[in-house]
Design a protein around this motif. Sequence first.
Motif, PDB file in Angstrom:
ATOM      1  N   ASP A  59      39.901  76.643  39.677  1.00  0.00           N
ATOM      2  CA  ASP A  59      40.416  76.082  40.927  1.00  0.00           C
ATOM      3  C   ASP A  59      41.795  76.667  41.230  1.00  0.00           C
ATOM      4  OD1 ASP A  59      41.123  74.569  43.091  1.00  0.00           O
ATOM      5  OD2 ASP A  59      41.345  72.695  41.979  1.00  0.00           O
ATOM      6  N   PRO A  60      41.976  77.355  42.352  1.00  0.00           N
ATOM      7  CA  PRO A  60      43.283  77.923  42.671  1.00  0.00           C
ATOM      8  C   PRO A  60      44.397  76.880  42.718  1.00  0.00           C
ATOM      9  CG  PRO A  60      41.616  78.820  44.135  1.00  0.00           C
ATOM     10  CD  PRO A  60      40.968  77.704  43.368  1.00  0.00           C
ATOM     11  N   TRP A  61      44.088  75.672  43.199  1.00  0.00           N
ATOM     12  CA  TRP A  61      45.137  74.648  43.272  1.00  0.00           C
ATOM     13  C   TRP A  61      45.656  74.312  41.878  1.00  0.00           C
ATOM     14  CZ3 TRP A  61      47.683  73.257  47.454  1.00  0.00           C
ATOM     15  CH2 TRP A  61      48.541  72.157  47.382  1.00  0.00           C
ATOM     16  N   THR A  62      44.748  74.295  40.905  1.00  0.00           N
ATOM     17  CA  THR A  62      45.137  73.985  39.527  1.00  0.00           C
ATOM     18  C   THR A  62      45.977  75.093  38.921  1.00  0.00           C
ATOM     19  OG1 THR A  62      43.128  72.689  39.220  1.00  0.00           O
ATOM     20  CG2 THR A  62      44.252  73.425  37.226  1.00  0.00           C
ATOM     21  N   ILE A  63      45.625  76.352  39.204  1.00  0.00           N
ATOM     22  CA  ILE A  63      46.298  77.484  38.565  1.00  0.00           C
ATOM     23  C   ILE A  63      47.488  77.961  39.396  1.00  0.00           C
ATOM     24  CG2 ILE A  63      46.019  79.804  37.623  1.00  0.00           C
ATOM     25  CD1 ILE A  63      44.390  77.585  36.210  1.00  0.00           C
ATOM     26  N   ASP A  64      47.236  78.393  40.623  1.00  0.00           N
ATOM     27  CA  ASP A  64      48.283  79.016  41.438  1.00  0.00           C
ATOM     28  C   ASP A  64      49.392  78.041  41.810  1.00  0.00           C
ATOM     29  OD1 ASP A  64      47.157  81.922  42.705  1.00  0.00           O
ATOM     30  OD2 ASP A  64      45.670  80.575  41.875  1.00  0.00           O
ATOM     31  N   ASN A  65      49.066  76.770  41.935  1.00  0.00           N
ATOM     32  CA  ASN A  65      50.082  75.788  42.292  1.00  0.00           C
ATOM     33  C   ASN A  65      50.534  74.986  41.064  1.00  0.00           C
ATOM     34  OD1 ASN A  65      51.793  74.101  43.760  1.00  0.00           O
ATOM     35  ND2 ASN A  65      50.149  72.668  44.232  1.00  0.00           N
ATOM     36  N   ALA A  97      51.730  86.607  47.730  1.00  0.00           N
ATOM     37  CA  ALA A  97      50.869  87.521  48.473  1.00  0.00           C
ATOM     38  C   ALA A  97      51.369  87.620  49.908  1.00  0.00           C
ATOM     39  CB  ALA A  97      49.423  87.043  48.460  1.00  0.00           C
ATOM     40  N   LEU A  98      51.341  88.809  50.457  1.00  0.00           N
ATOM     41  CA  LEU A  98      51.798  89.022  51.828  1.00  0.00           C
ATOM     42  C   LEU A  98      50.962  88.199  52.809  1.00  0.00           C
ATOM     43  CD1 LEU A  98      53.713  90.778  53.616  1.00  0.00           C
ATOM     44  CD2 LEU A  98      51.793  92.363  53.870  1.00  0.00           C
ATOM     45  N   GLY A  99      51.638  87.434  53.660  1.00  0.00           N
ATOM     46  CA  GLY A  99      50.951  86.638  54.672  1.00  0.00           C
ATOM     47  C   GLY A  99      50.235  85.417  54.147  1.00  0.00           C
ATOM     48  N   ALA A 100      50.545  85.003  52.904  1.00  0.00           N
ATOM     49  CA  ALA A 100      49.823  83.874  52.303  1.00  0.00           C
ATOM     50  C   ALA A 100      49.946  82.603  53.136  1.00  0.00           C
ATOM     51  CB  ALA A 100      50.333  83.621  50.882  1.00  0.00           C
ATOM     52  N   GLU A 101      51.095  82.417  53.770  1.00  0.00           N
ATOM     53  CA  GLU A 101      51.316  81.187  54.538  1.00  0.00           C
ATOM     54  C   GLU A 101      50.468  81.140  55.808  1.00  0.00           C
ATOM     55  OE1 GLU A 101      53.998  84.292  56.161  1.00  0.00           O
ATOM     56  OE2 GLU A 101      53.444  83.617  54.147  1.00  0.00           O
ATOM     57  N   ARG A 102      49.907  82.271  56.214  1.00  0.00           N
ATOM     58  CA  ARG A 102      49.082  82.310  57.429  1.00  0.00           C
ATOM     59  C   ARG A 102      47.583  82.342  57.129  1.00  0.00           C
ATOM     60  NH1 ARG A 102      52.806  86.329  58.185  1.00  0.00           N
ATOM     61  NH2 ARG A 102      51.191  87.950  58.052  1.00  0.00           N
ATOM     62  N   LYS A 105      49.077  79.037  46.714  1.00  0.00           N
ATOM     63  CA  LYS A 105      50.217  79.935  46.519  1.00  0.00           C
ATOM     64  C   LYS A 105      51.408  79.505  47.390  1.00  0.00           C
ATOM     65  CE  LYS A 105      47.664  84.139  45.242  1.00  0.00           C
ATOM     66  NZ  LYS A 105      48.336  84.283  43.936  1.00  0.00           N
ATOM     67  N   THR A 106      51.122  79.157  48.633  1.00  0.00           N
ATOM     68  CA  THR A 106      52.187  78.748  49.545  1.00  0.00           C
ATOM     69  C   THR A 106      52.840  77.457  49.083  1.00  0.00           C
ATOM     70  OG1 THR A 106      51.097  79.834  51.407  1.00  0.00           O
ATOM     71  CG2 THR A 106      52.698  78.119  51.937  1.00  0.00           C
ATOM     72  N   THR A 144      67.640  79.962  41.063  1.00  0.00           N
ATOM     73  CA  THR A 144      67.613  81.205  41.835  1.00  0.00           C
ATOM     74  C   THR A 144      66.164  81.641  41.969  1.00  0.00           C
ATOM     75  OG1 THR A 144      69.817  81.894  41.111  1.00  0.00           O
ATOM     76  CG2 THR A 144      68.344  83.620  41.900  1.00  0.00           C
ATOM     77  N   ALA A 145      65.636  81.533  43.176  1.00  0.00           N
ATOM     78  CA  ALA A 145      64.208  81.763  43.422  1.00  0.00           C
ATOM     79  C   ALA A 145      64.001  83.104  44.099  1.00  0.00           C
ATOM     80  CB  ALA A 145      63.642  80.651  44.289  1.00  0.00           C
ATOM     81  N   GLN A 146      63.093  83.904  43.541  1.00  0.00           N
ATOM     82  CA  GLN A 146      62.760  85.203  44.107  1.00  0.00           C
ATOM     83  C   GLN A 146      61.247  85.254  44.322  1.00  0.00           C
ATOM     84  OE1 GLN A 146      64.466  87.837  41.104  1.00  0.00           O
ATOM     85  NE2 GLN A 146      66.356  87.968  42.283  1.00  0.00           N
ATOM     86  N   ILE A 147      60.839  85.431  45.558  1.00  0.00           N
ATOM     87  CA  ILE A 147      59.417  85.434  45.912  1.00  0.00           C
ATOM     88  C   ILE A 147      59.061  86.821  46.432  1.00  0.00           C
ATOM     89  CG2 ILE A 147      57.640  84.387  47.362  1.00  0.00           C
ATOM     90  CD1 ILE A 147      59.473  81.845  47.401  1.00  0.00           C
ATOM     91  N   ILE A 148      58.125  87.466  45.747  1.00  0.00           N
ATOM     92  CA  ILE A 148      57.728  88.841  46.056  1.00  0.00           C
ATOM     93  C   ILE A 148      56.327  88.828  46.644  1.00  0.00           C
ATOM     94  CG2 ILE A 148      57.532  91.183  45.149  1.00  0.00           C
ATOM     95  CD1 ILE A 148      60.302  89.952  44.680  1.00  0.00           C
ATOM     96  N   ASN A 149      56.152  89.462  47.804  1.00  0.00           N
ATOM     97  CA  ASN A 149      54.876  89.418  48.524  1.00  0.00           C
ATOM     98  C   ASN A 149      54.269  90.814  48.685  1.00  0.00           C
ATOM     99  OD1 ASN A 149      55.227  86.582  49.048  1.00  0.00           O
ATOM    100  ND2 ASN A 149      56.641  87.126  50.694  1.00  0.00           N
ATOM    101  N   PRO A 150      53.398  91.244  47.769  1.00  0.00           N
ATOM    102  CA  PRO A 150      52.680  92.504  47.967  1.00  0.00           C
ATOM    103  C   PRO A 150      51.440  92.300  48.823  1.00  0.00           C
ATOM    104  CG  PRO A 150      52.154  91.596  45.814  1.00  0.00           C
ATOM    105  CD  PRO A 150      53.142  90.648  46.445  1.00  0.00           C
ATOM    106  N   PRO A 151      51.004  93.320  49.588  1.00  0.00           N
ATOM    107  CA  PRO A 151      49.806  93.185  50.407  1.00  0.00           C
ATOM    108  C   PRO A 151      48.524  93.253  49.589  1.00  0.00           C
ATOM    109  CG  PRO A 151      50.773  95.361  50.688  1.00  0.00           C
ATOM    110  CD  PRO A 151      51.711  94.591  49.818  1.00  0.00           C
ATOM    111  N   ALA A 152      48.520  94.079  48.533  1.00  0.00           N
ATOM    112  CA  ALA A 152      47.353  94.242  47.656  1.00  0.00           C
ATOM    113  C   ALA A 152      47.771  95.176  46.530  1.00  0.00           C
ATOM    114  CB  ALA A 152      46.157  94.829  48.414  1.00  0.00           C
ATOM    115  N   TYR A 153      46.946  95.226  45.492  1.00  0.00           N
ATOM    116  CA  TYR A 153      47.208  96.100  44.359  1.00  0.00           C
ATOM    117  C   TYR A 153      46.216  97.264  44.350  1.00  0.00           C
ATOM    118  CZ  TYR A 153      49.407  91.720  42.943  1.00  0.00           C
ATOM    119  OH  TYR A 153      50.148  90.574  42.922  1.00  0.00           O
ATOM    120  N   PHE A 154      46.592  98.350  43.680  1.00  0.00           N
ATOM    121  CA  PHE A 154      45.652  99.453  43.511  1.00  0.00           C
ATOM    122  C   PHE A 154      44.364  98.955  42.857  1.00  0.00           C
ATOM    123  CE2 PHE A 154      48.412 103.563  43.509  1.00  0.00           C
ATOM    124  CZ  PHE A 154      48.919 103.223  44.737  1.00  0.00           C
ATOM    125  N   SER A 155      44.493  98.042  41.911  1.00  0.00           N
ATOM    126  CA  SER A 155      43.305  97.530  41.214  1.00  0.00           C
ATOM    127  C   SER A 155      42.347  96.834  42.178  1.00  0.00           C
ATOM    128  CB  SER A 155      43.718  96.581  40.085  1.00  0.00           C
ATOM    129  OG  SER A 155      44.524  95.524  40.594  1.00  0.00           O
TER     130      SER A 155
END
Length: 215
Positions: free
Chosen positions: A18-24, A47-52, A61-62, A74-85
């Motif tokens: 469940d994403p809610w259990t893991i990602d949040n 993730a890029l655009g996760a809030e939309r 995630k959001t 000190t919070a740093q949030i990095i948003n990539p669009p996708a990975y090569f994998s």
Amino acid sequence: AGSDHVVSALGVTRQNADPWTIDNLANKAVLASALRHGANSFTYVNALGAERCPTRLTRAKTAFARALAGSGITAQIINPPAYFSDMMEVLAMARRGLVTVFRPEVRINPIHGADLAAYVVNRMEEGSTGTWDVGGPDTLTWEELAHLAFDAVGKRPRVLAVPAWVLPPMLGLTGLFNPRLADTARFTTWNMLRDCVAPATGTHHLADFYADHAR
């Protein structure tokens, strides 16, 4: 205990979880431990655009990103669009001789894991609070990306554009049998229907990545 900086890329990918259990919630548990043990900063790979994006995965995630931003660390949030994998499925389709896309003209600039790691370390050492969108050095349409994959496997390009109207019934049917798979597919296709381009960084190129894996 004893850690000054925490970096979390914890999240569900292909696992039946469940994403809610893991990602949040799991990330919140890591954050609570970091706060309890006096860490100075917490970097989260989002993730890029996760809030939309209207999926359970991106809502989770959001929710965590907002909790982190309001935690006082000190919070740093990095948003990539996708990975090569993530692009390996395109290479697999090219090997089979046909790549299907939804909107060939939509653009994306996925990032190699090593380039993302270097970017994360740079932000961590800089020590500032903020949110950063970051992608790889090459911005490609999905059609161009498919042609890179065909070049790597040495096959004649065959790209099929699938109309977007097939998605709702297909995802609805999948959701009846496997809601988790349907949510993942909804997230993937959402990114294939609109531009997902972030400021470029790094030195790794998808063509080289495909060539290495094709060998």
